[in-house]
Design a protein around this motif. Structure first.
Motif, PDB file in Angstrom:
ATOM      1  N   ARG A 140      -4.886   4.484  -3.926  1.00  0.00           N
ATOM      2  CA  ARG A 140      -5.846   4.050  -2.894  1.00  0.00           C
ATOM      3  C   ARG A 140      -5.795   4.892  -1.632  1.00  0.00           C
ATOM      4  O   ARG A 140      -6.742   4.895  -0.849  1.00  0.00           O
ATOM      5  CB  ARG A 140      -5.591   2.585  -2.538  1.00  0.00           C
ATOM      6  N   GLY A 141      -4.676   5.562  -1.425  1.00  0.00           N
ATOM      7  CA  GLY A 141      -4.510   6.373  -0.220  1.00  0.00           C
ATOM      8  C   GLY A 141      -5.626   7.367   0.033  1.00  0.00           C
ATOM      9  O   GLY A 141      -6.162   7.423   1.147  1.00  0.00           O
ATOM     10  N   PRO A 142      -6.007   8.153  -0.982  1.00  0.00           N
ATOM     11  CA  PRO A 142      -7.079   9.125  -0.738  1.00  0.00           C
ATOM     12  C   PRO A 142      -8.410   8.502  -0.319  1.00  0.00           C
ATOM     13  O   PRO A 142      -9.192   9.116   0.395  1.00  0.00           O
ATOM     14  CB  PRO A 142      -7.223   9.828  -2.095  1.00  0.00           C
ATOM     15  N   ARG A 143      -8.661   7.270  -0.735  1.00  0.00           N
ATOM     16  CA  ARG A 143      -9.911   6.602  -0.338  1.00  0.00           C
ATOM     17  C   ARG A 143      -9.839   6.082   1.097  1.00  0.00           C
ATOM     18  O   ARG A 143     -10.860   5.980   1.770  1.00  0.00           O
ATOM     19  CB  ARG A 143     -10.212   5.448  -1.286  1.00  0.00           C
ATOM     20  N   ILE A 144      -8.635   5.736   1.530  1.00  0.00           N
ATOM     21  CA  ILE A 144      -8.483   5.185   2.887  1.00  0.00           C
ATOM     22  C   ILE A 144      -8.292   6.288   3.922  1.00  0.00           C
ATOM     23  O   ILE A 144      -8.880   6.255   4.996  1.00  0.00           O
ATOM     24  CB  ILE A 144      -7.328   4.178   2.908  1.00  0.00           C
ATOM     25  N   ASP A 170      -4.287  16.689  -2.090  1.00  0.00           N
ATOM     26  CA  ASP A 170      -3.140  17.283  -2.772  1.00  0.00           C
ATOM     27  C   ASP A 170      -1.801  16.968  -2.091  1.00  0.00           C
ATOM     28  O   ASP A 170      -0.748  17.273  -2.645  1.00  0.00           O
ATOM     29  CB  ASP A 170      -3.322  18.798  -2.909  1.00  0.00           C
ATOM     30  N   LEU A 171      -1.824  16.323  -0.939  1.00  0.00           N
ATOM     31  CA  LEU A 171      -0.578  15.978  -0.250  1.00  0.00           C
ATOM     32  C   LEU A 171      -0.092  14.550  -0.527  1.00  0.00           C
ATOM     33  O   LEU A 171       0.996  14.182  -0.103  1.00  0.00           O
ATOM     34  CB  LEU A 171      -0.727  16.194   1.262  1.00  0.00           C
ATOM     35  N   PHE A 172      -0.891  13.742  -1.223  1.00  0.00           N
ATOM     36  CA  PHE A 172      -0.468  12.369  -1.489  1.00  0.00           C
ATOM     37  C   PHE A 172       0.733  12.319  -2.429  1.00  0.00           C
ATOM     38  O   PHE A 172       1.681  11.574  -2.187  1.00  0.00           O
ATOM     39  CB  PHE A 172      -1.618  11.508  -2.005  1.00  0.00           C
ATOM     40  N   ALA A 173       0.718  13.097  -3.477  1.00  0.00           N
ATOM     41  CA  ALA A 173       1.850  13.091  -4.421  1.00  0.00           C
ATOM     42  C   ALA A 173       3.144  13.572  -3.764  1.00  0.00           C
ATOM     43  O   ALA A 173       4.179  12.904  -3.881  1.00  0.00           O
ATOM     44  CB  ALA A 173       1.519  13.924  -5.655  1.00  0.00           C
ATOM     45  N   PRO A 174       3.128  14.681  -3.016  1.00  0.00           N
ATOM     46  CA  PRO A 174       4.382  15.125  -2.395  1.00  0.00           C
ATOM     47  C   PRO A 174       4.899  14.198  -1.296  1.00  0.00           C
ATOM     48  O   PRO A 174       6.080  14.240  -0.960  1.00  0.00           O
ATOM     49  CB  PRO A 174       4.044  16.498  -1.811  1.00  0.00           C
ATOM     50  N   THR A 175       4.018  13.376  -0.719  1.00  0.00           N
ATOM     51  CA  THR A 175       4.456  12.479   0.358  1.00  0.00           C
ATOM     52  C   THR A 175       4.695  11.051  -0.123  1.00  0.00           C
ATOM     53  O   THR A 175       4.899  10.150   0.683  1.00  0.00           O
ATOM     54  CB  THR A 175       3.418  12.475   1.506  1.00  0.00           C
ATOM     55  N   ARG A 176       4.669  10.855  -1.439  1.00  0.00           N
ATOM     56  CA  ARG A 176       4.850   9.514  -2.002  1.00  0.00           C
ATOM     57  C   ARG A 176       6.172   8.877  -1.571  1.00  0.00           C
ATOM     58  O   ARG A 176       6.210   7.711  -1.170  1.00  0.00           O
ATOM     59  CB  ARG A 176       4.756   9.567  -3.517  1.00  0.00           C
ATOM     60  N   THR A 177       7.252   9.627  -1.620  1.00  0.00           N
ATOM     61  CA  THR A 177       8.562   9.084  -1.249  1.00  0.00           C
ATOM     62  C   THR A 177       8.616   8.719   0.231  1.00  0.00           C
ATOM     63  O   THR A 177       9.154   7.682   0.601  1.00  0.00           O
ATOM     64  CB  THR A 177       9.671  10.098  -1.595  1.00  0.00           C
ATOM     65  N   MET A 178       8.032   9.561   1.068  1.00  0.00           N
ATOM     66  CA  MET A 178       7.997   9.276   2.498  1.00  0.00           C
ATOM     67  C   MET A 178       7.200   7.992   2.775  1.00  0.00           C
ATOM     68  O   MET A 178       7.620   7.130   3.546  1.00  0.00           O
ATOM     69  CB  MET A 178       7.359  10.441   3.255  1.00  0.00           C
ATOM     70  N   ALA A 179       6.057   7.862   2.118  1.00  0.00           N
ATOM     71  CA  ALA A 179       5.235   6.662   2.301  1.00  0.00           C
ATOM     72  C   ALA A 179       5.972   5.423   1.814  1.00  0.00           C
ATOM     73  O   ALA A 179       5.919   4.367   2.455  1.00  0.00           O
ATOM     74  CB  ALA A 179       3.907   6.817   1.570  1.00  0.00           C
ATOM     75  N   ALA A 180       6.673   5.537   0.688  1.00  0.00           N
ATOM     76  CA  ALA A 180       7.432   4.396   0.161  1.00  0.00           C
ATOM     77  C   ALA A 180       8.536   3.992   1.135  1.00  0.00           C
ATOM     78  O   ALA A 180       8.802   2.796   1.325  1.00  0.00           O
ATOM     79  CB  ALA A 180       8.015   4.736  -1.200  1.00  0.00           C
ATOM     80  N   ASN A 181       9.163   4.959   1.772  1.00  0.00           N
ATOM     81  CA  ASN A 181      10.192   4.660   2.765  1.00  0.00           C
ATOM     82  C   ASN A 181       9.580   3.892   3.934  1.00  0.00           C
ATOM     83  O   ASN A 181      10.140   2.893   4.395  1.00  0.00           O
ATOM     84  CB  ASN A 181      10.824   5.977   3.244  1.00  0.00           C
ATOM     85  N   GLN A 182       8.433   4.336   4.400  1.00  0.00           N
ATOM     86  CA  GLN A 182       7.739   3.618   5.473  1.00  0.00           C
ATOM     87  C   GLN A 182       7.353   2.214   5.021  1.00  0.00           C
ATOM     88  O   GLN A 182       7.424   1.256   5.799  1.00  0.00           O
ATOM     89  CB  GLN A 182       6.484   4.390   5.894  1.00  0.00           C
ATOM     90  N   GLY A 183       6.941   2.087   3.776  1.00  0.00           N
ATOM     91  CA  GLY A 183       6.591   0.779   3.233  1.00  0.00           C
ATOM     92  C   GLY A 183       7.773  -0.169   3.243  1.00  0.00           C
ATOM     93  O   GLY A 183       7.621  -1.365   3.527  1.00  0.00           O
ATOM     94  N   PHE A 185       0.824  -1.206   0.000  1.00  0.00           N
ATOM     95  CA  PHE A 185       0.000   0.000   0.000  1.00  0.00           C
ATOM     96  C   PHE A 185       0.861   1.259   0.000  1.00  0.00           C
ATOM     97  O   PHE A 185       0.649   2.171  -0.807  1.00  0.00           O
ATOM     98  CB  PHE A 185      -0.934  -0.017   1.215  1.00  0.00           C
ATOM     99  N   GLU A 186       1.836   1.311   0.908  1.00  0.00           N
ATOM    100  CA  GLU A 186       2.643   2.528   1.035  1.00  0.00           C
ATOM    101  C   GLU A 186       3.615   2.713  -0.126  1.00  0.00           C
ATOM    102  O   GLU A 186       3.916   3.845  -0.497  1.00  0.00           O
ATOM    103  CB  GLU A 186       3.383   2.528   2.370  1.00  0.00           C
TER     104      GLU A 186
END
Length: 120
Positions: free
Chosen positions: A30-34, A41-54, A22-23
């Motif tokens: 799917r993030g905006p739905r969950i 508008d913050l999902f795209a800029p935080t994509r790298t951070m989420a991938a790191n957490q993933g 998911f991350e």
């Protein structure tokens, strides 16, 4: 380890594989739905951070899966306990800083599995 402990360890590993996917791969789709309260508008800029957490979640899953593959009856539970402790600490921290729900989804199952391992 008991069968119930093995099943819980496997389930927690699967949960962390899902969180990893998911991350790392579905954050923007799917993030905006969950996470409806998170601005879209913050999902795209935080994509790298989420991938790191993933990626961290992938390491947790890998460690738990590794513990299930160890044939040594002394080391398998030790490795499982270490990675379950990592999951529990991450869950407690996440509950304190992000959402109380994380406590029940991550920390409590890891603690229960750890207790089951210690009792066998």
């Amino acid at each position: 380890m008991s069968v119930l402990a093995l099943v819980l360890v496997a389930a927690i590993a699967c949960l962390h594989l899902y969180i990893c996917w998911f991350e790392m791969f579905a954050w923007e789709s799917r993030g905006p739905r969950i996470f409806r309260s998170f601005p879209k508008d913050l999902f795209a800029p935080t994509r790298t951070m989420a991938a790191n957490q993933g990626l961290y979640n992938a390491f947790l899953a890998a460690g738990l899966i590794w513990s299930l593959l160890i044939s040594d009856p002394v080391w398998a539970p030790r490795i499982a306990l270490f990675f379950l402790a990592c999951v529990a600490v991450a869950g407690i921290y996440g509950a304190a800083t992000a959402s109380r729900r994380i406590l029940y989804v991550q920390a409590v199952p890891a603690i229960v599995a750890g207790v089951l391992i210690l009792l066998t």
